[in-house]
Design a protein around this motif. Structure first.
Motif, short mmCIF file in Angstrom:
data_model
loop_
_atom_site.label_atom_id
_atom_site.label_comp_id
_atom_site.label_asym_id
_atom_site.label_seq_id
_atom_site.Cartn_x
_atom_site.Cartn_y
_atom_site.Cartn_z
N GLU A 1 -0.32 -1.31 5.75
CA GLU A 1 -1.40 -1.60 6.83
C GLU A 1 -2.75 -0.61 6.20
OE1 GLU A 1 0.39 -0.06 10.13
OE2 GLU A 1 1.67 -1.54 10.98
N ARG A 2 -2.46 0.32 5.45
CA ARG A 2 -3.59 1.43 5.07
C ARG A 2 -3.99 0.83 3.79
NH1 ARG A 2 -1.21 7.01 7.13
NH2 ARG A 2 -1.13 6.70 9.40
N GLY A 3 -3.51 -0.03 3.19
CA GLY A 3 -4.01 -0.73 2.05
C GLY A 3 -3.51 0.41 0.64
N HIS A 4 -2.52 1.13 0.76
CA HIS A 4 -2.17 2.00 0.10
C HIS A 4 -0.83 1.39 -0.63
CE1 HIS A 4 -3.49 5.35 2.81
NE2 HIS A 4 -4.32 4.92 1.92
N THR A 5 -0.90 1.86 -2.09
CA THR A 5 0.51 1.49 -2.84
C THR A 5 1.34 2.56 -2.63
OG1 THR A 5 -0.58 2.49 -4.99
CG2 THR A 5 -0.82 0.19 -4.42
N LEU A 6 2.75 2.47 -3.12
CA LEU A 6 3.52 3.59 -3.10
C LEU A 6 4.61 3.35 -4.06
CD1 LEU A 6 6.38 2.13 -1.68
CD2 LEU A 6 5.09 2.25 0.33
N ARG A 7 5.17 4.52 -4.36
CA ARG A 7 6.19 4.74 -5.45
C ARG A 7 7.47 5.43 -4.95
NH1 ARG A 7 7.17 1.22 -8.41
NH2 ARG A 7 8.20 2.54 -9.92
N PRO A 8 8.68 4.93 -5.14
CA PRO A 8 9.80 5.71 -4.69
C PRO A 8 10.29 6.73 -5.67
CG PRO A 8 10.50 3.50 -5.57
CD PRO A 8 9.20 3.52 -5.67
N GLU B 1 -1.38 7.99 -4.87
CA GLU B 1 -1.19 7.35 -3.37
C GLU B 1 0.00 7.70 -2.55
OE1 GLU B 1 -2.96 3.45 -2.83
OE2 GLU B 1 -4.32 3.78 -4.21
N VAL B 2 0.87 6.92 -2.32
CA VAL B 2 2.18 7.39 -1.54
C VAL B 2 3.30 7.52 -2.20
CG1 VAL B 2 3.58 6.74 0.56
CG2 VAL B 2 0.98 6.32 0.29
N HIS B 3 4.12 8.69 -2.07
CA HIS B 3 5.44 8.60 -2.56
C HIS B 3 6.38 8.38 -1.41
CE1 HIS B 3 5.53 11.31 -6.39
NE2 HIS B 3 5.50 10.11 -6.87
N VAL B 4 7.43 7.82 -1.71
CA VAL B 4 8.52 7.72 -0.79
C VAL B 4 9.65 8.46 -1.38
CG1 VAL B 4 10.10 6.03 0.66
CG2 VAL B 4 7.88 5.52 0.29
N ARG C 1 7.78 -12.85 -5.32
CA ARG C 1 8.35 -13.11 -4.12
C ARG C 1 8.61 -11.87 -3.21
NH1 ARG C 1 10.56 -17.01 -7.73
NH2 ARG C 1 10.37 -19.12 -6.90
N LEU C 2 8.92 -10.84 -3.90
CA LEU C 2 9.38 -9.80 -3.06
C LEU C 2 8.21 -8.79 -2.87
CD1 LEU C 2 13.05 -8.65 -4.58
CD2 LEU C 2 12.50 -10.13 -2.66
N ASP C 3 7.36 -8.80 -3.73
CA ASP C 3 6.27 -7.86 -3.68
C ASP C 3 4.81 -8.61 -3.94
OD1 ASP C 3 4.64 -5.60 -3.23
OD2 ASP C 3 5.26 -4.71 -5.06
N PRO C 4 4.52 -9.53 -3.45
CA PRO C 4 3.37 -10.23 -3.69
C PRO C 4 1.97 -9.56 -3.65
CG PRO C 4 4.24 -10.90 -1.42
CD PRO C 4 4.99 -9.94 -2.11
N ASP C 5 1.92 -8.58 -2.88
CA ASP C 5 0.75 -7.74 -2.82
C ASP C 5 0.56 -6.34 -3.57
OD1 ASP C 5 -0.49 -9.63 -1.01
OD2 ASP C 5 0.50 -8.69 0.66
N ARG C 6 1.80 -6.44 -4.62
CA ARG C 6 2.25 -5.25 -5.47
C ARG C 6 1.99 -3.80 -4.56
NH1 ARG C 6 3.60 -9.11 -7.40
NH2 ARG C 6 2.96 -9.81 -9.75
N LEU C 7 2.48 -3.71 -3.69
CA LEU C 7 2.65 -2.56 -2.72
C LEU C 7 3.33 -1.46 -3.65
CD1 LEU C 7 2.05 -1.66 0.31
CD2 LEU C 7 4.57 -1.72 0.39
N PHE C 8 4.32 -1.83 -4.47
CA PHE C 8 4.94 -0.95 -5.27
C PHE C 8 4.28 -0.82 -6.66
CE2 PHE C 8 8.20 -3.24 -2.69
CZ PHE C 8 8.35 -2.02 -1.75
N GLY C 9 3.09 -1.03 -6.86
CA GLY C 9 2.32 -0.85 -8.06
C GLY C 9 2.04 0.82 -8.39
N GLY C 10 1.69 0.90 -9.74
CA GLY C 10 1.39 2.29 -10.13
C GLY C 10 0.75 2.02 -11.43
N PRO C 11 0.31 2.83 -12.24
CA PRO C 11 -0.48 2.69 -13.50
C PRO C 11 0.60 2.32 -14.50
CG PRO C 11 -1.35 4.67 -12.44
CD PRO C 11 -0.36 4.19 -11.61
N HIS C 12 1.83 3.21 -14.49
CA HIS C 12 2.68 2.91 -15.51
C HIS C 12 3.61 1.60 -15.50
CE1 HIS C 12 5.53 4.23 -18.47
NE2 HIS C 12 6.53 3.99 -17.85
N LEU C 13 3.83 1.22 -14.18
CA LEU C 13 4.30 0.16 -13.91
C LEU C 13 3.54 -1.27 -14.30
CD1 LEU C 13 7.22 -0.85 -12.80
CD2 LEU C 13 6.12 -1.22 -10.56
N GLU C 14 2.10 -1.16 -13.95
CA GLU C 14 1.32 -2.20 -14.33
C GLU C 14 1.25 -2.38 -15.84
OE1 GLU C 14 -3.48 -3.09 -13.63
OE2 GLU C 14 -2.55 -1.84 -12.20
#
Length: 423
Positions: free
Chosen positions: A34-41, A56-59, A405-418
């Motif tokens: 909702e806030r337009g942030h990415t997050l990483r577990p 951005e956001v850590h879970v 399919r599971l993350d179409p908006d790349r919510l779980f993105g990050g520089p290393h993953l990209e």
């Protein structure tokens, strides 16, 4: 400020959520979206890779703990449960995890996501033991996947082999179900051996259920540690296996350890004689090094040659490896992005002490081992990009299709993953 276990990776996320249950994970994912942030577990922070880094956001899933259920041949644990806590719970029921990684403090989900393994030619990693998962995808939807599901097809939403070693790219795992085996008493030994003998195909690394070899590259001296089922019911080592692991010893065999202990870069004995106990008590490293590491998975048949080449390359460039190189083996894995995907594997780990400038050494190690068919362990340091992934993993297109399919908006993105998977 978030810092990993030894201080080599750090970041400053704008927010950290610490859910206590699956509903909390759903709330964190939806709030970020909702806030337009990415997050990483993140879990226990024992990895040395940059996968968890974000501004951005850590879970933080380390509080999502506990055992959900133990059946006759499986255990279902929440994602933040540590490997050690799962092993202890199973031991009380006469069961065990087949795989015994070095780091009992790692979370189950984090260890699976990065392909964490033990040491045994016939025993797959934790990822390979997974039979089912629950996770929250990039839309905030709770999903589950099982090995009993039909094989993955283009119209499907997920596949277990995509979630095995998912790198935190497909969702936030909340529960994991793993296969278990009967618990048994093992006896562990160590002995001085020549590197060529230890690393040869069909040699000690392949002969024992659990085995690892520490190699001192300049001298080719090696220390073999192995464990197997105890004959009969031997008595535990005095003081118990944990105390036995922690004792400083000054000899191995008669003279070998005395010679090696004079140089801290050479293999150091952990036990004196034979110790007896459960595998999860004996096999993890009781004194893990605070420092960086890089680890590479090679075709098993290339293992001995790779160690020789690594020794020659470091000597030619006058780069000191202050710790013994650790060598293990494992079987082929089915996880689409597991470093052992599709081939029997030899693992080579190089460590650096905290405070060392390890970049030149790790770059050289990567260059040598990549050139011999190596793939990096996702929990260690490596320079790989999407171009490397495309060449090394034939199943990458299938993984990326599941990600879409599971993350179409790349919510779980990050520089290393990209950098690894592309945008």
């Amino acid at each position: 400020m978030w810092v990993n276990w030894w201080g080599g990776q750090q970041c400053r996320p704008r927010r950290t959520d610490r859910p206590l249950d699956e509903a909390g994970v759903v709330a964190a994912v939806r709030r970020a979206a909702e806030r337009g942030h990415t997050l990483r577990p993140v879990g226990s922070g024992l990895s040395d890779s940059a996968l968890a880094l974000t501004d951005e956001v850590h879970v933080d899933c380390s509080a999502l703990t506990g055992i959900v259920a133990i059946t006759s041949d499986t255990v279902r644990a929440r994602a933040g449960a540590t490997i050690g806590s799962v092993q202890e719970a199973l031991a009380q029921r006469g069961r065990a995890l087949a795989t015994v990684p070095h780091a009992p403090g790692a979370t189950i989900a984090g260890a699976i996501a990065t392909g964490t393994h033990g040491g045994g030619a016939a025993i797959g990693s934790l990822s390979e033991q997974v039979v089912a998962m629950r996770f929250v995808d990039g839309t905030g939807r709770v999903r589950s996947v099982s090995e009993d599901d039909p094989p993955w097809a283009p119209h499907a939403d997920a596949a277990l082999d995509a979630l095995r070693t998912g790198l935190g790219a497909l969702g936030i795992v909340t529960e994991v179900e793993l296969r278990t085996v009967p618990a048994e008493v093992v006896e562990a030994r160590e002995e001085a051996v020549g590197a060529e003998e230890a690393l040869a195909g069909g040699g000690p690394l392949d002969a024992h259920p659990f085995a690892t070899v520490d190699v001192h590259l300049p001298t080719r001296e090696a220390l073999l540690r192995w464990a197997g089922p105890a004959a009969g019911e031997p008595e535990p080592a005095p003081g118990g296996p944990v105390e036995a692991l922690g004792r400083a010893v000054t000899r191995l065999g008669h003279t070998a350890s005395a010679q090696w202990s004079a140089q801290r870069s050479r293999p150091a004995p952990r036990w004196e004689g034979t110790v007896t106990g459960t595998a999860h008590e004996l096999l993890p490293d009781p004194h893990p090094l605070r420092g960086g590491f890089t680890e590479w998975a090679l075709p098993r048949e290339a293992l001995a040659a790779a160690v020789r080449e690594l020794g020659a390359a470091t000597a030619a460039r006058d780069l000191e490896i202050r710790r013994p190189v650790e060598v293990r083996t494992g079987p082929a894995e089915t996880g689409w992005l597991h470093p052992a995907h599709g081939r029997a594997t030899g693992w080579i780990m190089v460590r650096a002490h905290r405070g060392d400038d390890h970049d030149p050494l790790f770059r050289l190690v990567g260059s040598v081992l990549e050139g011999m068919g190596g793939r990096p362990h996702w929990a260690g340091r490596h320079p790989w990009t999407a171009a490397d992934m495309k060449l090394a993993y034939p199943t990458l297109p299938e993984f990326l299709a599941v990600r879409d399919r599971l993350d179409p908006d790349r919510l779980f993105g990050g520089p290393h993953l990209e950098a690894l998977l592309g945008p």
